[in-house]
Write an enzyme that holds these catalytic residues in place. Sequence first.
Site, PDB file in Angstrom:
ATOM      1  N   CYS A   1       0.785  -0.948  -0.125  1.00  0.00           N
ATOM      2  CA  CYS A   1       0.078  -0.265   0.027  1.00  0.00           C
ATOM      3  C   CYS A   1       0.798   1.437   0.067  1.00  0.00           C
ATOM      4  O   CYS A   1       1.983   1.242   0.438  1.00  0.00           O
ATOM      5  CB  CYS A   1      -0.816   0.098   1.128  1.00  0.00           C
TER       6      CYS A   1
ATOM      7  N   GLU B   1      19.342 -14.695 -10.067  1.00  0.00           N
ATOM      8  CA  GLU B   1      18.989 -13.596 -10.483  1.00  0.00           C
ATOM      9  C   GLU B   1      18.054 -13.440 -11.775  1.00  0.00           C
ATOM     10  O   GLU B   1      17.081 -12.840 -11.944  1.00  0.00           O
ATOM     11  CB  GLU B   1      19.991 -12.305 -10.121  1.00  0.00           C
TER      12      GLU B   1
ATOM     13  N   ARG C   1       4.840   0.791  -6.358  1.00  0.00           N
ATOM     14  CA  ARG C   1       4.803   0.010  -5.225  1.00  0.00           C
ATOM     15  C   ARG C   1       3.742  -1.146  -5.496  1.00  0.00           C
ATOM     16  O   ARG C   1       3.769  -2.490  -4.438  1.00  0.00           O
ATOM     17  CB  ARG C   1       4.265   0.651  -3.801  1.00  0.00           C
TER      18      ARG C   1
ATOM     19  N   HIS D   1      22.399 -33.913 -10.609  1.00  0.00           N
ATOM     20  CA  HIS D   1      21.790 -34.539  -9.332  1.00  0.00           C
ATOM     21  C   HIS D   1      20.192 -34.622  -9.345  1.00  0.00           C
ATOM     22  O   HIS D   1      19.475 -34.645  -8.191  1.00  0.00           O
ATOM     23  CB  HIS D   1      22.384 -33.924  -8.233  1.00  0.00           C
TER      24      HIS D   1
ATOM     25  N   LYS E   1       7.272  -2.852  -4.345  1.00  0.00           N
ATOM     26  CA  LYS E   1       8.506  -2.241  -4.364  1.00  0.00           C
ATOM     27  C   LYS E   1       9.266  -2.739  -2.968  1.00  0.00           C
ATOM     28  O   LYS E   1      10.207  -3.178  -2.709  1.00  0.00           O
ATOM     29  CB  LYS E   1       8.513  -1.003  -4.975  1.00  0.00           C
TER      30      LYS E   1
ATOM     31  N   LYS F   1      14.057 -12.684 -12.434  1.00  0.00           N
ATOM     32  CA  LYS F   1      13.654 -11.584 -13.044  1.00  0.00           C
ATOM     33  C   LYS F   1      12.651 -12.051 -14.009  1.00  0.00           C
ATOM     34  O   LYS F   1      11.471 -11.526 -14.554  1.00  0.00           O
ATOM     35  CB  LYS F   1      14.815 -10.800 -13.792  1.00  0.00           C
TER      36      LYS F   1
ATOM     37  N   ASN G   1      -1.196   1.338   5.844  1.00  0.00           N
ATOM     38  CA  ASN G   1      -0.217   0.462   5.314  1.00  0.00           C
ATOM     39  C   ASN G   1       0.179  -0.446   6.297  1.00  0.00           C
ATOM     40  O   ASN G   1       0.460  -0.274   7.439  1.00  0.00           O
ATOM     41  CB  ASN G   1       0.638   1.093   4.602  1.00  0.00           C
ATOM     42  N   GLY G   2       0.039  -1.983   6.078  1.00  0.00           N
ATOM     43  CA  GLY G   2       0.537  -2.893   6.972  1.00  0.00           C
ATOM     44  C   GLY G   2      -0.454  -3.862   7.298  1.00  0.00           C
ATOM     45  O   GLY G   2      -1.617  -3.866   6.734  1.00  0.00           O
TER      46      GLY G   2
ATOM     47  N   GLU H   1       9.482 -12.867 -12.504  1.00  0.00           N
ATOM     48  CA  GLU H   1       8.718 -11.687 -11.809  1.00  0.00           C
ATOM     49  C   GLU H   1       8.055 -10.917 -12.948  1.00  0.00           C
ATOM     50  O   GLU H   1       6.773 -10.420 -12.728  1.00  0.00           O
ATOM     51  CB  GLU H   1       9.761 -10.623 -11.198  1.00  0.00           C
TER      52      GLU H   1
ATOM     53  N   TRP I   1      -2.903  -2.569  -1.745  1.00  0.00           N
ATOM     54  CA  TRP I   1      -2.636  -3.781  -1.907  1.00  0.00           C
ATOM     55  C   TRP I   1      -3.238  -4.785  -0.953  1.00  0.00           C
ATOM     56  O   TRP I   1      -2.956  -4.823   0.236  1.00  0.00           O
ATOM     57  CB  TRP I   1      -1.434  -3.849  -1.901  1.00  0.00           C
TER      58      TRP I   1
HETATM   59  C1  F6R Z   1      13.328  -8.393  -7.049  1.00  0.00           C
HETATM   60  C2  F6R Z   1      12.827  -7.889  -5.829  1.00  0.00           C
HETATM   61  C3  F6R Z   1      12.657  -8.278  -4.663  1.00  0.00           C
HETATM   62  C4  F6R Z   1      13.383  -7.381  -3.671  1.00  0.00           C
HETATM   63  C5  F6R Z   1      13.048  -7.989  -2.355  1.00  0.00           C
HETATM   64  C6  F6R Z   1      14.104  -7.342  -1.187  1.00  0.00           C
HETATM   65  O1  F6R Z   1      13.265  -7.801  -8.443  1.00  0.00           O
HETATM   66  O2  F6R Z   1      12.495  -6.519  -6.380  1.00  0.00           O
HETATM   67  O3  F6R Z   1      13.092  -9.629  -4.679  1.00  0.00           O
HETATM   68  O4  F6R Z   1      14.818  -7.599  -4.052  1.00  0.00           O
HETATM   69  O5  F6R Z   1      11.892  -7.654  -2.011  1.00  0.00           O
HETATM   70  O6  F6R Z   1      13.999  -5.972  -1.330  1.00  0.00           O
HETATM   71  P1  F6R Z   1      14.860  -4.799  -0.682  1.00  0.00           P
HETATM   72  O7  F6R Z   1      16.206  -5.066  -1.283  1.00  0.00           O
HETATM   73  O8  F6R Z   1      14.255  -3.399  -1.020  1.00  0.00           O
HETATM   74  O9  F6R Z   1      15.046  -5.431   0.660  1.00  0.00           O
END
Ligand code: F6R
Length: 582
Positions: free
Chosen positions: A2, A457, A27, A480, A577, A461, A100-101, A464, A74
């Site tokens: 949120c 990573e 976000r 394995h 985010k 991506k 938010n929360g 996601e 959210w």
């Molecule tokens: C991947 C992504 C998430 C963040 C994770 C940690 O693209 O954005 O996996 O890396 O939520 O976020 P931070 O770095 O803000 O603690």
Amino acid sequence: MCGIVGYIGYRKAAPTILNCLKALEYRGYDSAGIATASNGSLHVKRDVGKIAEVHEKHNLRDLGGSIGIGHTRWATHGVPSMANAHPLVDCTGKLAIVHNGVIENYSEIKEWLSKKGHKFKSDTDTEVAAHLIEENLKRGLNLEKAVGSAVARFKGNYAFAVLRLGEKKLVLARDGSPLVVGFGKNEMFAASDVPALLKYTRQFAFMEDGDVAVITRKGAQFIHKGRRVKRRKTNVNWSADMAQKEGWPHFTIKEINEQVVSIPAALRVGVKRGAELVRKAKRIHIIGCGTSYHASLIFKQLLANHAGLECDAWVASEYKEGAVIKPGTLVIAVSQSGETLDTALAVKHAKAKRAKVLAITNVVGSSLARGANANIYINAGPEVSVVATKTFTAQVAVLTSLALAVAGKKPKKGRFAKKIKQVLKLGRQIKKIAKKLRTTNDYFFIGRGLMAPVSMEGALKLKEIAYVHAEAYPAGELKHGPLSLIADGIPIIALAPTGANEPKMLGNIKECKARGGRIMAVSNSLRIIREADWGVNMPKACDELTPLLYIIPLQLLAYYACLERKLDPDKPRNLAKSVTVE
Ligand code: F6R
């Protein structure tokens, strides 16, 4: 997660809040709304959908008054619906609240309030806050005390902004979810994060957990445990333009391309104090979530290989389950936002056991940065796209410098920006590969050594933003188990720079080919490229800097795979985010 916005000043509140909410869109959210007060009435408009859709339906600008609050929701408690969208109001219709929360003990409070005659109109946990504050106001408390007394009953984490008809102030509260206060001239702002307010101010105060704040046109007062406290103002040197698309179709591709500047900038960040802390530590732990965890894994290897030091890397949400923390332990907490609750809780746990904390974040003044013994900022500028791209490479750059500095070394940069540019030019080739693979929904990513976390990573991506199934394995692990899944047409993205692991990678690639797999090889070795169905030719870099180059083609692959599927890379479904729930 949120997003919250608050405004009080001389402008019309609704359009101002609307602008700030748009800057918070990244976000992730499913409904939006604004409440303002004027001419003796509280005005509330809210609905399900993106801000543009809600605005199209209800004209959000058309709300009177120069005081108001706004929200992007959210959904957690209660489906996305008009009734559950924020702002939510109390029984009197004079008090509006955004949150938010998660209020974990909301059901028992709801029951208590229902017995007292309060009527609930939503399924949210937030609505109990509106009614509880109403109840406290009935007892004669002023608004800030009514909010303070309400939040004292909550278990969980929250950020609130509260508007009450007839009051020339907004009341804010935070515990566990981010909330910043923005300072203007004869106007004040509040928001979940800094980029939301950059159009209006660069001067911020970051609320601490347990703070209640009162903002009026003239300034802010902060209250902690019933006492007035001071919160330092911080000037942020980010500009509103930095958080705009500037002609790019999406923030994701803009930020991928910005790496030509952000990686060299991050490689210049000073790490001396951090290196001293690492050298002095009896044990070293590095923690992070998602992308930040992948950056942590790269540090772990570099520290072992360059400084001969052992370091445990933990997914932050698992840290409590098994890490041995003793006095003398250094916890390196990696989080681009500095607000991730899982990381914050792991740090809290470590601090309770007298560990020291070194925070690696992108956001000056973020919760993690404030609570740490020392900070290194990765200097990536604002990252608007939900998925981390330039902040990942900035984290890796800083962690690489740090690991090497512990051993008294520096990365051999050469003309690194030129190499990054060269890799970015591969976009055209990768776009074509993504087109060929547009109906493929299972991918494997493989690599050895530093390329193993980079594969993880890359797979993340793709999952996601293109919503396809992608698995990453250290290449040696394939045999394995997962090799049974390699069959006709399955794409394998193999990361294979020249060096000690090259012959083994060649073997792994052949194993996959023999089972019908299609290989996209990212490499600077002709032998490897020749074996591949798609060879992505990379420039040569020194070992320790290869992760910074090799992730870029994978970011591009995810981006183009996403576009092929007609999805929005900037706002992936179900993701946020900064993740401020456990
Ligand atoms: C991947 C992504 C998430 C963040 C994770 C940690 O693209 O954005 O996996 O890396 O939520 O976020 P931070 O770095 O803000 O603690």
